[in-house]
Every structure is written in structure tokens, then in C-alpha cells.
Design an enzyme around this catalytic site. Structure first.
Site, short mmCIF file in Angstrom:
data_model
loop_
_atom_site.label_atom_id
_atom_site.label_comp_id
_atom_site.label_asym_id
_atom_site.label_seq_id
_atom_site.Cartn_x
_atom_site.Cartn_y
_atom_site.Cartn_z
N ARG A 81 0.80 -1.22 0.00
CA ARG A 81 0.00 0.00 0.00
C ARG A 81 0.84 1.28 0.00
NH1 ARG A 81 -5.40 -0.21 1.64
NH2 ARG A 81 -6.19 -2.33 1.83
N LYS B 123 16.08 -26.12 5.68
CA LYS B 123 17.28 -26.20 6.53
C LYS B 123 17.97 -27.53 6.30
CE LYS B 123 15.55 -23.22 10.28
NZ LYS B 123 16.56 -22.20 10.55
N GLU C 92 14.88 -19.95 21.87
CA GLU C 92 15.63 -18.82 21.30
C GLU C 92 15.98 -17.82 22.39
OE1 GLU C 92 13.98 -18.07 16.86
OE2 GLU C 92 12.63 -17.48 18.44
N HIS D 78 6.58 -25.37 11.97
CA HIS D 78 7.98 -25.83 11.94
C HIS D 78 8.19 -27.11 12.75
CE1 HIS D 78 8.64 -22.04 10.10
NE2 HIS D 78 8.89 -21.32 11.17
N ASP E 204 3.18 -19.72 15.75
CA ASP E 204 4.39 -19.25 15.05
C ASP E 204 5.37 -20.39 14.81
OD1 ASP E 204 6.21 -17.23 14.01
OD2 ASP E 204 7.34 -17.40 15.87
N LYS F 55 10.66 -17.79 23.34
CA LYS F 55 11.53 -16.64 23.06
C LYS F 55 12.12 -16.13 24.37
CE LYS F 55 9.85 -15.21 18.63
NZ LYS F 55 10.94 -15.68 17.79
N LYS G 163 3.57 -18.89 6.09
CA LYS G 163 2.92 -19.36 7.30
C LYS G 163 2.64 -18.16 8.22
CE LYS G 163 5.90 -18.53 10.44
NZ LYS G 163 6.63 -18.61 11.66
N HIS H 1 9.89 -22.52 6.10
CA HIS H 1 11.31 -22.42 5.73
C HIS H 1 12.17 -23.46 6.44
CE1 HIS H 1 11.93 -20.03 9.42
NE2 HIS H 1 13.23 -20.15 9.23
C1 BG6 Z 1 10.21 -17.90 12.05
C2 BG6 Z 1 9.45 -17.43 13.25
O1 BG6 Z 1 9.34 -18.60 11.18
O2 BG6 Z 1 11.25 -18.76 12.46
C3 BG6 Z 1 10.40 -16.70 14.21
O3 BG6 Z 1 8.42 -16.52 12.85
C4 BG6 Z 1 11.58 -17.58 14.54
O4 BG6 Z 1 9.69 -16.32 15.37
C5 BG6 Z 1 12.22 -18.13 13.27
O5 BG6 Z 1 12.52 -16.80 15.26
C6 BG6 Z 1 13.34 -19.14 13.57
O6 BG6 Z 1 13.94 -19.58 12.38
P1 BG6 Z 1 15.34 -19.04 11.86
O7 BG6 Z 1 15.58 -19.79 10.60
O8 BG6 Z 1 15.19 -17.57 11.66
O9 BG6 Z 1 16.34 -19.33 12.93
#
Ligand code: BG6
Length: 461
Positions: free
Chosen positions: A43, A165, A199, A223, A218, A323, A131, A161
Site C-alpha cells: 500500500r 534447513k 531462542e 515448523h 508461530d 523466546k 505461514k 522455511h
Molecule cells: C520464524 C518465526 O518462522 O522462524 C520466528 O516466525 C523464529 O519467530 C524463526 O525466530 C526461527 O527460524 P530461523 O531460521 O530464523 O532461525
């Protein structure tokens, strides 16, 4: 050959943090089609030059700089994601193959898909959906229905994603290209499995996305359940998209969260409070910019699931992610039973074997480690713990680059199929309902700690 990669929502965090750096990696590796144009859309009323300038800054922060030949591919399109005419303009000439990447909040997907339907399902288009795919089972089903009216499944790429990996892909190599693991890869030998994504990172200015999403949606729903599917699946007959994804869906269909009758801790939910991680001081999550404390969003989620089939009967799989924890710990840990009989008087001191598949994170490399019990150099009857560690070579392409390459080549093997996404929502549904009803307390844990007290998993080891 794809000629246009249009990223809707390109002003968002995902584009700067992941997509642009991944595209630059592909550029440097000579893997981007020569004629590919990358069009940011949203936008904002930006000029091409403004978008390029922003990309240059983001690439300096999250990547390794911005080569001129890459910046030259970029342009900006002022676009309303719910307006068919705008989407038509964005997708360009119908004769050319385009990729439309939806890097949008999940709440916007239905209107965008409806706008694509009004265009009559643009031919020659691949659709990429980030996602979380929906916010619960009903919305994921609805979204799948909408998408299936617009495009055939083979043109749809639901991104997770983690599938890009290398440790994740190595699970397949480790299990199915070596004779020694598969015979013990079952309930007779494995007591429990932990799939952990702890994390040290906090919110990182992502409240606009994260505060509406939370740790369960998330990380776990997508994942970590994907990691579970790869660890628990039956051997596929081949690695084509159908074989691989069928086997993953089989596992997800057999997976369910333990009930309150079966375990005292069907789930744990937590939220960080102020604390220090090394020399970083984090505020209360609830006091972070853009967070609405009333939403009660969790920054830590843990669930225990079982896979109801012959191989895994009774084996708990603990999935946990949080987190602002005290240490990064990103691994799949398979815990084996102790040997049935030990002739060593000292055996009581030696622990069961643990196979750890560590996923690269926070600068730490991908690793595979096996904890063994061996005789030390001294008393031959005395056992000592020993560790067999393999540091994997660094991944050549980052996860997002790997997946973008597959999308550009039209290979959906590493993307999530529609039924897979729905099964994953089905698994977490009872947890979402229990949390919405307030059946599970939202526990505080200080930033920098090992997480909520009720977690069944210790902190980093
Ligand atoms: C993302 C999440 O998909 O994956 C994040 O939204 C997370 O919250 C992240 O920190 C972790 O994956 P990577 O590959 O960034 O270490």
C-alpha cells in the site's frame, strides 16, 4: 522460465529479513533466471528508487550487502492486495510465468485469494503462501477451498522455511541411507523424543505479527510438527513430492495431543517478563512496543503428542519453543532406553544414549551428536560418558534461498501440501481451545531463564 517474482507485503519484516537476503544469495550463486524481475508490492506509495534504497539498507542489516545487478531487478508496485485490477497489473502479461508471493498477515489471505478468483484464476501463476496458513483448522480449510478454486495444487507453495534447513533434510539421509539407525528407530528402543526450538531472541520489533500469532502458531503448528513428521515418517519409496508428502501426512494423521487424563501436562504456555540475557536487558513482553497485554499472547509453548501407530505406540514427542530464554537450543533429541542388562558395576552412572540433531542457529553450526557410554582410560570396569559429534559443513544456500529456488523451478517437494497444513491445525486444535477457555494458565518466566517452571524439558544442556 519465471519472469516475475511479485512479493505482496514487501514492506514487511519477512521481506527484509529473509526474502531479499535469500534472493541475493541466489544472485551471487548465479541461480536467478537472467530476465527475472523482482517486484515489491504494497500500500505504500513508493517509487522504485525508494524501494531499492530501503532494500539496500535491509540487505546491509540482514545480509551481506546489495550487488548492483540485484538492485537493478527491483521495482515497486503500489497495490491493494484485495483489488483484482491491482493484482492484474502486478502479475503483468498473462503470457509470462509469474510467482506471486503472499508475505501478508494471515488475516488478509482470504480477500487476496477472493480477488485472484475474480481474475478467473490467473494462468501461468505460482502462488506462494507464507505461514501461518490460517489461524485455526476452520480458517485453513476455508483458505484451501478458496485457493483450490483459483489454482491447481501443483501451482501452490505453502512455505515452511524449516524444510529448507539442511539438518532437516539430513534427517532423511541419516535415517534412510544408513542401515544402523532404522532398526532401532521405534518404540522398542526410543523412550521419548524432544523437538526443541529455544531462542534467546525476544520480540525484535515484530509485535504487529507476533502479538496476533504467539509461539504455538508461530513455531509449533508448522515448523516443529514438520520436524516431527520427518523424524517419525515411514521410509518413502522415493523422494518425489508425492511419496515424501504422503508419508509426512500419514504421520500427522496419526498424531494427537495427549489428553488431560493421560498426562498432567498436556500443554504449557508462558510469557516472558523483564530480565537479562547476557548483557541484553529485555523488558516485560507485555510492555514491548505494539503489544496488547489483554491479548495474553504466549511467547513460550510446549505440547506433548503421541503418534498412534505400530512404530511409535506410547512414545511421547515433546514439542517446545520459546523466546527470550537463557540459551539457544535448537534440536531434535531422541532418547533411547538404557541397555536391558549391564555387566558393568558402574553402569548406574552412565546415561541412556541420546542422538541429537542440532539445527544451526544463533551462529552455532548444524551438528549431529551421539551420546555413548565407553570405558575410560583408567579402571576398565568403569564407564564414562563419551560424545560422538559431527559438525556438518555449512549450508551452501540459506533455507529461504533453497525454497525460493524450488519455487522458481516449480518443484513443490519442500512445500506444505494443503492436507498437511490442515492435519497440523487439527493436531493443535485441542490446545488452542483449552487455552482460549483459560484451562491452562499463562505462566510468567523471566527473560534469560530456562522457561516456565511447568515445562517438562530442562533448559539448554
Ligand atoms: C520464524 C518465526 O518462522 O522462524 C520466528 O516466525 C523464529 O519467530 C524463526 O525466530 C526461527 O527460524 P530461523 O531460521 O530464523 O532461525
Amino acid at each position: 522460465m519465471v519472469e516475475r517474482l511479485a512479493i505482496l507485503g514487501a514492506a514487511g519484516d519477512l521481506t527484509g529479513r529473509y526474502l531479499l537476503p535469500a534472493l541475493v544469495e541466489l544472485e551471487r550463486a548465479g541461480q536467478l533466471p537472467e530476465q527475472l524481475a523482482v517486484i515489491g508490492a504494497g500500500r505504500h506509495d513508493w517509487s522504485d528508487a525508494e524501494f531499492r534504497q530501503r532494500a539496500r539498507q535491509q540487505l546491509a542489516e540482514h545480509g551481506d550487502g546489495a550487488p548492483d545487478e540485484f538492485l537493478a531487478r527491483l521495482s515497486w508496485c503500489h497495490c491493494d492486495a484485495s483489488d483484482p485490477a491491482d493484482l492484474r497489473r502486478l502479475l503483468g502479461d498473462e503470457q509470462h510465468l509469474s510467482v506471486l508471493y503472499l508475505a501478508l498477515p494471515p488475516s488478509v489471505y482470504p480477500t487476496t485469494v477472493a480477488a485472484l478468483a475474480e481474475l478467473g484464476g490467473p494462468p501461468q501463476t505460482r502462488l506462494v503462501v507464507e505461514k501461518p496458513f490460517g489461524t485455526d483448522l476452520a480458517s485453513a480449510e476455508e483458505l484451501n477451498r478458496g485457493i483450490s478454486e483459483v489454482l491447481p495444487e501443483r501451482a501452490v507453495f505453502r512455505v515452511d522455511h524449516f524444510l529448507g534447513k539442511q539438518t532437516v533434510q539430513n534427517v532423511l539421509g541419516l535415517r534412510f541411507a544408513n542401515r544402523i539407525f532404522e532398526p532401532v528407530w521405534n518404540h522398542a528402543h526410543i523412550s521419548h523424543v524432544e523437538i526443541i526450538w529455544d531462542e534467546t531472541l525476544g520480540l525484535e520489533g515484530r509485535a504487529g505479527y507476533y502479538d496476533h500469532t504467539g509461539a504455538l502458531r508461530d513455531m509449533l503448528q508448522n515448523h516443529l510438527l514438520q520436524l516431527l513428521a520427518l523424524v517419525a515418517m515411514e521410509p518413502p519409496s522415493g523422494l518425489g513430492e508425492r511419496d515424501l508428502r504422503d508419508r509426512k501426512v500419514d504421520v500427522l494423521r496419526a498424531t494427537r495431543v495427549l489428553t488431560a487424563e493421560e498426562t498432567a501436562h498436556p500443554s504449557v504456555r508462558g510469557r516472558y517478563t523483564a530480565g537479562a540475557i547476557g548483557d541484553r536487558q529485555l523488558p516485560d513482553y507485555a510492555a514491548e512496543d505494539g503489544v496488547d497485554p489483554q491479548r495474553q499472547t504466549e511467547t513460550f509453548a510446549e505440547i506433548t503428542v503421541v503418534v498412534d501407530n505400530w512404530r511409535w505406540a506410547g512414545v511421547p514427542f515433546i514439542l517446545r519453543s520459546g523466546k527470550a530464554l537463557g540459551a539457544d537450543r535448537t534440536e531434535i533429541a531422541l532418547h533411547f532406553y538404557p541397555v536391558p542388562h549391564s555387566p558393568f558395576p558402574e553402569f548406574g552412572r552412565a546415561g541412556p544414549n541420546v542422538l541429537r540433531l542440532t539445527l544451526a542457529s544463533g551462529g552455532a553450526p548444524d551438528q549431529i551428536g551421539l551420546g555413548l557410554n565407553l570405558n575410560g582410560g583408567g579402571d576398565p570396569l568403569r564407564l564414562e560418558p563419551a560424545q560422538l559429534d559431527l559438525r556438518l559443513t555449512d549450508q551452501e544456500l540459506p533455507a529461504y534461498a533453497r525454497l525460493l529456488l524450488d519455487i522458481l523451478e516449480g518443484d513443490p517437494t519442500l512445500s506444505i501440501r494443503g492436507d498437511e497444513a490442515e492435519e497440523a491445525w487439527r493436531i493443535v486444535s485441542p490446545v488452542l481451545s483449552a487455552w482460549q477457555r483459560g484451562d491452562v494458565p499463562l505462566e510468567d518466566y523471566p527473560a534469560g531463564s530456562a522457561g516456565p517452571a511447568r515445562s517438562q524439558v530442562g533448559g539448554a544442556t
